[in-house]
Scaffold this motif. Structure first.
Motif: not given
Length: 106
Positions: A74-75, A78-79, A83-85, A88-89
């Motif tokens: 997830a981290r 996000f960074v 970004q691959n939201l 991450a979600g």
């Protein structure tokens, strides 16, 4: 008739031409989306288990591993740029689902 125009040979033009030649196999955006969609299966399985399965079936070892794995990814999702939201979600959702599984098992 005038001779055909020469194609641009600048590095940027060459890179753009190579980019259009990429197939889905070499497309990082496609793989990022595919990975996120597959990750939702992991989150969905944890949510389904919480609704349908008894707590005695929960593996504390696997729950711990999935908590660490999804927290790290997830981290990372996000960074990373871009970004691959979506990814991450799905991992944030899985962290919440695994925390619920841990609560049920303990």
């Amino acid at each position: 008739t005038p001779p055909p125009a020469k194609e641009a040979t600048t590095p940027a033009a060459t890179a753009a031409k190579e980019e259009t030649k990429k197939s889905w196999w070499n497309n990082t955006q496609w793989w990022g989306t595919a990975g996120a969609m597959a990750g939702w299966g992991m989150s969905g399985a944890a949510i389904y288990d919480a609704l349908e399965s008894s707590p005695e079936l929960i593996s504390l070892n696997m729950t711990g591993v999935l908590l660490v794995y999804s927290s790290l990814f997830a981290r990372w999702a996000f960074v990373v740029k871009p970004q691959n939201l979506l990814l991450a979600g799905c991992h944030v959702t899985n962290v919440a689902a695994q925390m619920n599984q841990l609560r049920r098992a303990v």
